[in-house]
Structures are given as structure tokens and as C-alpha cells.
Scaffold this active site. Structure first.
Site, PDB file in Angstrom:
ATOM      1  N   ASP A 121      -1.721  -2.200  -5.307  1.00 44.97           N
ATOM      2  CA  ASP A 121      -1.360  -3.596  -4.443  1.00 44.97           C
ATOM      3  C   ASP A 121      -3.573  -4.173  -4.719  1.00 44.97           C
ATOM      4  O   ASP A 121      -4.286  -3.471  -3.754  1.00 44.97           O
ATOM      5  CB  ASP A 121      -1.928  -2.154  -2.896  1.00 44.97           C
ATOM      6  CG  ASP A 121      -0.793  -1.938  -2.693  1.00 44.97           C
ATOM      7  OD1 ASP A 121      -0.279  -2.545  -1.977  1.00 44.97           O
ATOM      8  OD2 ASP A 121      -0.754  -0.838  -2.707  1.00 44.97           O
ATOM      9  N   GLN A 154      -0.964  -4.757  10.118  1.00 42.54           N
ATOM     10  CA  GLN A 154      -1.025  -4.670   8.913  1.00 42.54           C
ATOM     11  C   GLN A 154       0.261  -5.247   8.730  1.00 42.54           C
ATOM     12  O   GLN A 154       0.635  -5.715   7.951  1.00 42.54           O
ATOM     13  CB  GLN A 154      -1.753  -4.074   7.466  1.00 42.54           C
ATOM     14  CG  GLN A 154      -1.095  -2.500   7.834  1.00 42.54           C
ATOM     15  CD  GLN A 154      -1.596  -2.105   6.847  1.00 42.54           C
ATOM     16  OE1 GLN A 154      -2.991  -0.658   7.233  1.00 42.54           O
ATOM     17  NE2 GLN A 154      -1.305  -1.815   5.667  1.00 42.54           N
ATOM     18  N   ALA A 208       4.128   9.134   3.531  1.00 43.64           N
ATOM     19  CA  ALA A 208       4.964   8.936   3.122  1.00 43.64           C
ATOM     20  C   ALA A 208       4.871   9.281   1.972  1.00 43.64           C
ATOM     21  O   ALA A 208       5.036   8.548   0.749  1.00 43.64           O
ATOM     22  CB  ALA A 208       6.074   7.799   3.339  1.00 43.64           C
ATOM     23  N   HIS A 249       0.232   7.913  -3.908  1.00 45.83           N
ATOM     24  CA  HIS A 249      -1.083   8.978  -3.155  1.00 45.83           C
ATOM     25  C   HIS A 249      -1.791   9.896  -3.885  1.00 45.83           C
ATOM     26  O   HIS A 249      -2.619  10.204  -3.795  1.00 45.83           O
ATOM     27  CB  HIS A 249      -0.583   9.117  -2.126  1.00 45.83           C
ATOM     28  CG  HIS A 249       0.457   8.327  -1.119  1.00 45.83           C
ATOM     29  ND1 HIS A 249       1.709   7.518  -1.124  1.00 45.83           N
ATOM     30  CD2 HIS A 249       0.157   6.908  -0.918  1.00 45.83           C
ATOM     31  CE1 HIS A 249       1.890   7.155  -0.531  1.00 45.83           C
ATOM     32  NE2 HIS A 249       0.881   6.399  -0.115  1.00 45.83           N
TER      33      HIS A 249
HETATM   34  P1  AMP Z   1       0.206   2.687   1.220  1.00 41.87           P
HETATM   35  O1  AMP Z   1      -0.063   4.372   2.097  1.00 41.87           O
HETATM   36  O2  AMP Z   1       1.377   2.659   1.200  1.00 41.87           O
HETATM   37  O3  AMP Z   1      -0.556   2.067   1.885  1.00 41.87           O
HETATM   38  O4  AMP Z   1      -0.968   2.998  -0.334  1.00 41.87           O
HETATM   39  C1  AMP Z   1      -1.968   4.149   0.042  1.00 41.87           C
HETATM   40  C2  AMP Z   1      -2.481   4.214  -1.277  1.00 41.87           C
HETATM   41  O5  AMP Z   1      -2.092   4.083  -2.047  1.00 41.87           O
HETATM   42  C3  AMP Z   1      -3.133   2.496  -1.368  1.00 41.87           C
HETATM   43  O6  AMP Z   1      -4.642   2.608  -1.628  1.00 41.87           O
HETATM   44  C4  AMP Z   1      -1.570   2.170  -2.773  1.00 41.87           C
HETATM   45  O7  AMP Z   1      -2.522   0.970  -3.089  1.00 41.87           O
HETATM   46  C5  AMP Z   1      -1.886   3.272  -3.450  1.00 41.87           C
HETATM   47  N1  AMP Z   1      -0.324   3.539  -3.995  1.00 41.87           N
HETATM   48  C6  AMP Z   1       0.477   2.956  -3.165  1.00 41.87           C
HETATM   49  N2  AMP Z   1       1.778   3.199  -4.646  1.00 41.87           N
HETATM   50  C7  AMP Z   1       1.087   3.443  -5.269  1.00 41.87           C
HETATM   51  C8  AMP Z   1       1.435   3.772  -7.132  1.00 41.87           C
HETATM   52  N3  AMP Z   1       2.883   3.930  -7.058  1.00 41.87           N
HETATM   53  N4  AMP Z   1       0.124   4.045  -7.765  1.00 41.87           N
HETATM   54  C9  AMP Z   1      -1.053   4.213  -7.318  1.00 41.87           C
HETATM   55  N5  AMP Z   1      -1.331   4.032  -6.117  1.00 41.87           N
HETATM   56  C10 AMP Z   1      -0.466   3.370  -5.264  1.00 41.87           C
END
Ligand code: AMP
Length: 286
Positions: free
Chosen positions: A152, A63, A34, A39
Site C-alpha cells: 500500500d 476507511q 485476516a 502481515h
Molecule cells: P491491512 O490489514 O490489509 O490494512 O494491512 C496491514 C498492513 O499490512 C499494511 O501496512 C499493509 O501495507 C501490509 N500488507 C498488506 N499486504 C501486504 C503484502 N502482501 N506484503 C507486505 N505487507 C502487506
């Protein structure tokens, strides 16, 4: 060119073995798909620092501490691949569940200390799931560098500690949070907000940034936190799970921002849980 997709560990290993023998530096960007601009900023950072960038897409059941949340998590592989191709990402690894958790899988990686409190207190098992899957992705990809979002912030600490403790030879790099024009941190969960909730949601970063400035002005931590919490509830948040000042370097609780710190929050807006954090510079003792 569209990004090549591999789904098995065998295919992944064949590619990274080739790359390593060619002397390439490899980066990994673990995601649950997504994909949004947050990302993509990690992928850009990876491409700047490494010769080859692997993005992983795995919605990790371990998780999620809520089965409904796992089921509702958006799955948009086709669109994700289309977003990665123009950036020049070199590989999209979309492992089947059996590549990550083969039959009889019995190992859990549990990081104490940095995973306690904050999200760890409200999402039992969450960081065990994160540490376990990320350790596997580090070992499967054999990457030299890994990119994670500061969005995060606690997760970044958990992953860093895990890699250090297990001697996984990878450098974990944190990247700044990407925000919407009104300040809301990008998140795949933002799409769950109703139009009214979406309007209210921008108060979260506004209140955090304003609080961070009040520390600099010398207001006590207790006062700043109590007033920021009240402001969130007044803005329409249903509840505030936590709002805490922690040391940026090791997440130690702080009574004063006497070293570089972070203000971290989790709050519920209707049925959506939002998290965010902002930097708080050290305030010299006066
Ligand atoms: P997720 O797919 O949401 O688990 O996130 C994958 C990676 O993207 C993780 O390292 C998150 O910290 C990073 N991430 C998610 N949202 C953001 C954002 N708004 N800005 C920067 N990195 C992000």
C-alpha cells in the site's frame, strides 16, 4: 506462549508505560486482521528492530467507502492470534470501536498532497480514515517504530507525512511486498477471487514487472503505460482505475523515470479491486 490480547486503551497504556520505564524500544504493526504472510513479515521486521512488538487489529469503518465492503471484510481474530503467538509478538491490541471513536468523536486528519490522485481519486475519504485511525494508534501505543507494507505504497506516504506533520515521535518503516509464488501480492481480498480470476490475477504483477523493464530499455512512458493497460484488459481485467508512474520519494507524477520511481496500479477483476506497485529504477537521461 500465546500472545496476550488487550481490548482497552487503559490496559494498553499500563503495558506500554511499564515497557517504556524498562527502557524497551516499542514497535507497532497496525492491521485490520485476516493476517497473512505479508502481515507476518511486518511483525518479523518489528521484532528485529524493537524490543517489544504490538500488533493492532481494528477493522476501521472510516476507511471503507463502501458499507458492503466493510461488512464483508474477513474477521478472524482467533486465527490471527494463533499466527502471531509462534512469532513472539508481545501484544495484540484489539480495541473496541468506543476506544477509537468514542461518542461525540469529531476529529478528522486529512493529509493533502500525497493522498491525492491514485487510490485517493477513487476512494473518497479513504485516506482521511487511514490517517485518523493510524494517528490514534500511534498516540495510543506511544510506539517508537511503526511498520507498514509497500504493498500500500500511497498509504505508506500518507502515514509518514501525517506523523511528520503532527510531530508524532515515531519512525515509519516501509517493508517489501510479499507475493505468492506466481507473483500476486498477498491481500486479504484475494480470497474473494474465483479460481479463474485467481489464475488471471497473476498477470497483474507480471505485466507490471515487464513494464518496469521496458522503462529501463528506454521505451516512452506513454507507450509503456498504454500497452500495459491494454495487456491487463486483454488478460481479463474488467477495468483499470489507474496505472501511473510516480516518484518513489514523494509520489510526484513523472513523465520520465529520471529518478527512482514506482509504477502503481489499481484494477478490477470481476468484483474484486486489486492494487499493486513495483519499483522502477531511475533511467539516466540519454
Ligand atoms: P491491512 O490489514 O490489509 O490494512 O494491512 C496491514 C498492513 O499490512 C499494511 O501496512 C499493509 O501495507 C501490509 N500488507 C498488506 N499486504 C501486504 C503484502 N502482501 N506484503 C507486505 N505487507 C502487506
Amino acid at each position: 506462549m500465546s500472545v496476550p490480547i488487550v481490548r482497552t486503551l487503559a490496559e494498553l497504556r499500563a503495558t506500554v508505560t511499564d515497557w517504556h520505564s524498562g527502557g524497551f524500544k516499542i514497535a507497532v504493526v497496525p492491521t485490520m486482521g485476516a493476517l497473512h504472510k505479508g502481515h507476518l513479515s511486518l511483525v518479523r521486521a518489528a521484532l528485529e528492530r524493537a524490543d517489544r512488538a504490538i500488533v493492532t487489529l481494528f477493522v476501521n469503518p472510516r476507511q471503507f467507502n463502501d458499507a458492503a465492503d466493510f461488512a464483508a471484510y474477513p474477521r478472524t481474530e482467533h486465527e490471527d492470534a494463533a499466527k502471531l503467538s509462534p512469532l513472539g509478538a508481545h501484544l495484540l491490541y484489539v480495541p473496541g470501536a468506543e476506544e477509537i471513536y468514542p461518542n461525540g468523536f469529531s476529529t478528522t486528519i486529512s493529509v493533502s498532497g500525497v493522498s491525492e490522485g491514485l487510490c485517493g481519486a477513487f476512494r473518497p475519504g479513504h485516506f482521511d480514515g487511514v490517517a485518523t485511525v493510524v494517528a490514534k494508534l500511534f498516540l495510543q501505543t506511544g510506539a517508537d517504530l511503526a511498520f507498514f507494507g509497500e504493498k500500500d505504497f500511497q498509504q505508506l506516504h500518507v502515514v509518514r507525512r501525517m506523523a511528520r506533520d503532527l510531530d508524532i515521535p515515531i519512525e515509519v518503516i516501509g517493508c517489501p511486498t510479499v507475493r505468492e509464488a506466481d507473483g500476486l501480492a498477498l491481500s486479504s481480498r484475494n480470497t474473494r477471487l474465483s479460481p479463474t480470476e485467481r489464475e488471471i490475477s497473476s498477470r497483474l504483477p507480471q505485466i507490471l514487472f515487464a513494464a518496469a523493464e521496458r522503462f529501463a530499455a528506454g521505451t516512452s512512458v506513454e507507450t509503456v503505460l498504454a500497452e500495459a493497460k491494454a495487456a491487463l484488459l486483454k488478460a481479463g481485467f474488467r477495468s483499470v482505475e489507474y496505472l501511473e508512474l510516480r516518484a518513489a520519494a514523494d509520489l510526484a507524477p513523472l513523465e520520465r523515470p529520471d529518478r527512482p520511481a514506482r509504477l502503481l496500479v489499481a484494477a478490477w477483476l470481476g468484483d474484486t479491486r486489486l492494487i499493486d506497485n513495483v519499483e522502477v529504477p531511475a533511467v539516466p537521461a540519454g
